[in-house]
Design a protein around this motif. Structure first.
Motif, PDB file in Angstrom:
ATOM      1  N   ASN A 199       0.854  -1.174   0.000  1.00 44.96           N
ATOM      2  CA  ASN A 199       0.000   0.000   0.000  1.00 44.96           C
ATOM      3  C   ASN A 199       0.898   1.234   0.000  1.00 44.96           C
ATOM      4  OD1 ASN A 199      -2.260  -1.635   0.119  1.00 44.96           O
ATOM      5  ND2 ASN A 199      -2.575  -1.355   2.329  1.00 44.96           N
ATOM      6  N   ARG A 200       0.479   2.273  -0.695  1.00 40.36           N
ATOM      7  CA  ARG A 200       1.369   3.406  -0.934  1.00 40.36           C
ATOM      8  C   ARG A 200       1.949   4.009   0.345  1.00 40.36           C
ATOM      9  NH1 ARG A 200      -0.797   8.712  -3.948  1.00 40.36           N
ATOM     10  NH2 ARG A 200      -1.847   8.912  -1.924  1.00 40.36           N
ATOM     11  N   ASP A 201       1.118   4.237   1.348  1.00 38.55           N
ATOM     12  CA  ASP A 201       1.601   4.858   2.576  1.00 38.55           C
ATOM     13  C   ASP A 201       2.667   4.007   3.254  1.00 38.55           C
ATOM     14  OD1 ASP A 201      -0.095   6.951   2.125  1.00 38.55           O
ATOM     15  OD2 ASP A 201      -1.591   6.361   3.626  1.00 38.55           O
ATOM     16  N   GLU A 202       2.464   2.694   3.245  1.00 39.70           N
ATOM     17  CA  GLU A 202       3.430   1.794   3.867  1.00 39.70           C
ATOM     18  C   GLU A 202       4.732   1.757   3.074  1.00 39.70           C
ATOM     19  OE1 GLU A 202       2.081  -1.945   5.841  1.00 39.70           O
ATOM     20  OE2 GLU A 202       0.219  -1.503   4.780  1.00 39.70           O
ATOM     21  N   LEU A 203       4.624   1.759   1.733  1.00 41.65           N
ATOM     22  CA  LEU A 203       5.829   1.758   0.910  1.00 41.65           C
ATOM     23  C   LEU A 203       6.630   3.034   1.137  1.00 41.65           C
ATOM     24  CD1 LEU A 203       7.605   0.476  -1.285  1.00 41.65           C
ATOM     25  CD2 LEU A 203       6.172   1.637  -2.994  1.00 41.65           C
ATOM     26  N   TYR A 204       5.939   4.157   1.162  1.00 42.86           N
ATOM     27  CA  TYR A 204       6.630   5.430   1.367  1.00 42.86           C
ATOM     28  C   TYR A 204       7.273   5.489   2.756  1.00 42.86           C
ATOM     29  CZ  TYR A 204       4.607   7.326  -2.934  1.00 42.86           C
ATOM     30  OH  TYR A 204       4.280   7.558  -4.257  1.00 42.86           O
ATOM     31  N   GLU A 205       6.612   4.905   3.735  1.00 40.80           N
ATOM     32  CA  GLU A 205       7.190   4.846   5.078  1.00 40.80           C
ATOM     33  C   GLU A 205       8.455   3.990   5.081  1.00 40.80           C
ATOM     34  OE1 GLU A 205       5.983   3.304   9.582  1.00 40.80           O
ATOM     35  OE2 GLU A 205       4.417   3.631   8.094  1.00 40.80           O
ATOM     36  N   ARG A 206       8.437   2.872   4.356  1.00 37.25           N
ATOM     37  CA  ARG A 206       9.615   2.008   4.251  1.00 37.25           C
ATOM     38  C   ARG A 206      10.764   2.740   3.559  1.00 37.25           C
ATOM     39  NH1 ARG A 206       9.027  -3.581   4.693  1.00 37.25           N
ATOM     40  NH2 ARG A 206      10.512  -3.935   2.999  1.00 37.25           N
ATOM     41  N   ILE A 207      10.434   3.510   2.523  1.00 39.09           N
ATOM     42  CA  ILE A 207      11.446   4.269   1.800  1.00 39.09           C
ATOM     43  C   ILE A 207      12.080   5.321   2.711  1.00 39.09           C
ATOM     44  CG2 ILE A 207      11.765   6.011  -0.008  1.00 39.09           C
ATOM     45  CD1 ILE A 207       9.729   4.361  -1.683  1.00 39.09           C
ATOM     46  N   ASN A 208      11.245   6.074   3.419  1.00 36.90           N
ATOM     47  CA  ASN A 208      11.764   7.103   4.313  1.00 36.90           C
ATOM     48  C   ASN A 208      12.660   6.510   5.397  1.00 36.90           C
ATOM     49  OD1 ASN A 208      10.320   9.007   2.876  1.00 36.90           O
ATOM     50  ND2 ASN A 208       8.604   9.063   4.310  1.00 36.90           N
ATOM     51  N   LYS A 209      12.235   5.374   5.928  1.00 36.72           N
ATOM     52  CA  LYS A 209      13.032   4.702   6.961  1.00 36.72           C
ATOM     53  C   LYS A 209      14.357   4.217   6.380  1.00 36.72           C
ATOM     54  CE  LYS A 209      12.832   0.942  10.356  1.00 36.72           C
ATOM     55  NZ  LYS A 209      12.009  -0.169  10.907  1.00 36.72           N
ATOM     56  N   ARG A 210      14.312   3.689   5.168  1.00 35.30           N
ATOM     57  CA  ARG A 210      15.540   3.198   4.543  1.00 35.30           C
ATOM     58  C   ARG A 210      16.543   4.335   4.341  1.00 35.30           C
ATOM     59  NH1 ARG A 210      15.935  -0.373  -0.970  1.00 35.30           N
ATOM     60  NH2 ARG A 210      15.609  -2.053   0.507  1.00 35.30           N
ATOM     61  N   VAL A 211      16.065   5.493   3.909  1.00 35.11           N
ATOM     62  CA  VAL A 211      16.970   6.633   3.708  1.00 35.11           C
ATOM     63  C   VAL A 211      17.617   7.036   5.026  1.00 35.11           C
ATOM     64  CG1 VAL A 211      17.110   9.064   3.043  1.00 35.11           C
ATOM     65  CG2 VAL A 211      15.758   7.464   1.664  1.00 35.11           C
ATOM     66  N   ASN A 212      16.836   7.069   6.091  1.00 33.55           N
ATOM     67  CA  ASN A 212      17.393   7.400   7.412  1.00 33.55           C
ATOM     68  C   ASN A 212      18.481   6.413   7.822  1.00 33.55           C
ATOM     69  OD1 ASN A 212      15.695   9.616   7.728  1.00 33.55           O
ATOM     70  ND2 ASN A 212      14.113   8.458   8.818  1.00 33.55           N
ATOM     71  N   ILE A 213      18.225   5.134   7.565  1.00 33.69           N
ATOM     72  CA  ILE A 213      19.201   4.097   7.920  1.00 33.69           C
ATOM     73  C   ILE A 213      20.474   4.247   7.094  1.00 33.69           C
ATOM     74  CG2 ILE A 213      19.649   1.609   7.823  1.00 33.69           C
ATOM     75  CD1 ILE A 213      16.685   1.194   8.569  1.00 33.69           C
ATOM     76  N   MET A 214      20.322   4.577   5.803  1.00 34.95           N
ATOM     77  CA  MET A 214      21.492   4.787   4.943  1.00 34.95           C
ATOM     78  C   MET A 214      22.388   5.892   5.501  1.00 34.95           C
ATOM     79  SD  MET A 214      19.882   4.582   1.107  1.00 34.95           S
ATOM     80  CE  MET A 214      19.409   3.022   0.348  1.00 34.95           C
ATOM     81  N   LEU A 215      21.774   6.968   5.932  1.00 28.21           N
ATOM     82  CA  LEU A 215      22.549   8.082   6.484  1.00 28.21           C
ATOM     83  C   LEU A 215      23.201   7.683   7.799  1.00 28.21           C
ATOM     84  CD1 LEU A 215      20.058  10.886   5.521  1.00 28.21           C
ATOM     85  CD2 LEU A 215      22.428  10.746   4.750  1.00 28.21           C
ATOM     86  N   GLU A 216      22.483   6.942   8.630  1.00 33.57           N
ATOM     87  CA  GLU A 216      23.038   6.470   9.897  1.00 33.57           C
ATOM     88  C   GLU A 216      24.208   5.510   9.662  1.00 33.57           C
ATOM     89  OE1 GLU A 216      19.774   4.702  11.922  1.00 33.57           O
ATOM     90  OE2 GLU A 216      18.693   6.596  12.179  1.00 33.57           O
ATOM     91  N   ASN A 217      24.127   4.743   8.571  1.00 32.17           N
ATOM     92  CA  ASN A 217      25.161   3.746   8.278  1.00 32.17           C
ATOM     93  C   ASN A 217      26.379   4.313   7.550  1.00 32.17           C
ATOM     94  OD1 ASN A 217      23.653   1.774   9.515  1.00 32.17           O
ATOM     95  ND2 ASN A 217      22.845   0.889   7.629  1.00 32.17           N
ATOM     96  N   GLY A 218      26.346   5.613   7.219  1.00 29.63           N
ATOM     97  CA  GLY A 218      27.537   6.237   6.654  1.00 29.63           C
ATOM     98  C   GLY A 218      27.488   6.594   5.190  1.00 29.63           C
ATOM     99  N   LEU A 219      26.314   6.936   4.673  1.00 23.98           N
ATOM    100  CA  LEU A 219      26.208   7.296   3.257  1.00 23.98           C
ATOM    101  C   LEU A 219      27.092   8.496   2.911  1.00 23.98           C
ATOM    102  CD1 LEU A 219      24.969   7.038   0.441  1.00 23.98           C
ATOM    103  CD2 LEU A 219      23.016   8.387   1.247  1.00 23.98           C
ATOM    104  N   ILE A 220      27.154   9.476   3.801  1.00 27.84           N
ATOM    105  CA  ILE A 220      27.961  10.662   3.530  1.00 27.84           C
ATOM    106  C   ILE A 220      29.432  10.285   3.367  1.00 27.84           C
ATOM    107  CG2 ILE A 220      28.777  12.869   4.457  1.00 27.84           C
ATOM    108  CD1 ILE A 220      26.013  13.141   5.813  1.00 27.84           C
ATOM    109  N   ASN A 221      29.938   9.440   4.241  1.00 24.60           N
ATOM    110  CA  ASN A 221      31.339   9.016   4.129  1.00 24.60           C
ATOM    111  C   ASN A 221      31.572   8.171   2.883  1.00 24.60           C
ATOM    112  OD1 ASN A 221      32.319  10.314   6.426  1.00 24.60           O
ATOM    113  ND2 ASN A 221      31.762   8.611   7.773  1.00 24.60           N
ATOM    114  N   GLU A 222      30.569   7.395   2.494  1.00 24.76           N
ATOM    115  CA  GLU A 222      30.694   6.600   1.274  1.00 24.76           C
ATOM    116  C   GLU A 222      30.868   7.518   0.069  1.00 24.76           C
ATOM    117  OE1 GLU A 222      28.652   2.710   0.446  1.00 24.76           O
ATOM    118  OE2 GLU A 222      27.370   3.995  -0.779  1.00 24.76           O
TER     119      GLU A 222
END
Length: 307
Positions: A199-222
């Motif tokens: 469902n769209r809202d759930e997918l968008y929530e998963r996407i937003n969470k994934r982006v946050n995790i990427m930044l927490e895991n070091g996307l900027i340093n990558e």
């Protein structure tokens, strides 16, 4: 009888997890069909499965292209088909997994760039840029992302210039990479095609969470490490969502908050385009994971393969 499985769907839909579980049960291998996960050193921003996440399953065409190199759809097809056919010949069911529509359709052998999804929003954006800054401004954007196509199109042929940009913005693949592909011919495979969605809202929530995790895991340093290697915004790999926005942040053109929100917004829009694209693929069996479980998908695949 199906000889292979294709698992497709928008970003953050759960393709990786399902494919690995299924590959273990079928004792087979996975063939990557994500145009960003092919690159070395692009791990966090592409959500590339780590060695531990791969859980002993061999992943083909993953993490093998140098980030300063370009890679075309034709090259993908030329490498993927022999791997797939070899697995089939050895009585295994290859699992092709990814969200890049051109890669999937290159295996199904029925794609023409003239059929790619139209995007009115993108056309309006570049038409406005042409009105504000002139045709040459928009043409220079095309030269940056697809110089081969730019050489074949006059700078004042605004409609074709925008169409070429639209293809890239919609799919992440250059028009020049697909213009010579075969069209409307029979697929060399007989795949079971599984399409995942939420469902769209759930997918968008998963996407937003994934982006946050990427930044927490070091996307900027990558991204910093890639820049130190001499990789810049002119390289094909740095056109990916998440990378180009962080480059703008590092160049002080965006705040981190602005870059983060732009990554989330761009990823949501990309997911919407992916879904539209995949709905064109005939015989795909859709699963809404807001209503079904991963186990439901896996059970269905196993039952179909055993028929």
């Amino acid at each position: 009888m199906f000889d292979s499985i294709i698992i497709l769907g928008p970003t953050a839909s759960g393709k990786t997890s399902i494919s690995i579980k299924l590959a273990k049960l079928l004792n087979t291998e996975i063939i990557n069909a994500d145009s960003m996960q092919i690159y070395k050193n692009l791990n966090i921003g592409t959500a590339k499965p780590s060695k531990s996440e791969q859980d002993g399953i061999k992943h083909n065409l993953l993490d093998f292209v140098e980030p300063n190199k370009e890679f075309s759809v034709e090259q993908y097809r030329e490498l993927a088909l022999p791997i797939i056919k070899n697995l089939i010949n050895n009585k295994k069911v290859p699992i092709i997994v990814g969200g890049t529509g051109f890669y999937i359709e290159s295996l199904l052998n029925n794609y023409s760039y003239g059929k790619s999804t139209k995007n009115i929003e993108i056309r309006e954006k570049y038409n406005k840029l042409a009105l504000d800054y002139g045709n040459e401004y928009v043409y220079n954007i095309l030269k940056k992302i697809d110089p081969v196509s730019a050489e074949k199109i006059h700078s004042n042929d605004l409609k074709r210039v925008i169409r070429a940009i639209e293809i890239f913005d919609t799919t992440g693949i250059k028009k020049s990479e697909i213009s010579t592909m075969q069209t409307n011919s029979k697929s060399p495979l007989n795949p079971l095609i599984i399409a995942l969605n939420w469902n769209r809202d759930e997918l968008y929530e998963r996407i937003n969470k994934r982006v946050n995790i990427m930044l927490e895991n070091g996307l900027i340093n990558e991204v910093k490490d890639l820049l130190k290697l001499g990789i810049n915004s002119n390289n094909q790999c740095m056109q990916g969502i998440g990378y180009k926005e962080i480059v703008l942040y590092l160049e002080n053109k965006l705040s981190l908050t602005e870059a983060t929100e732009l990554i989330k917004q761009s990823t949501r829009r990309y997911a919407k385009r992916q879904i539209t694209w995949f709905k064109r693929i005939q015989n795909a069996v859709w699963f809404n994971l807001s209503l079904s479980s991963q186990e439901d998908v896996i059970k269905y695949c196993l039952n179909e393969i055993k028929k």
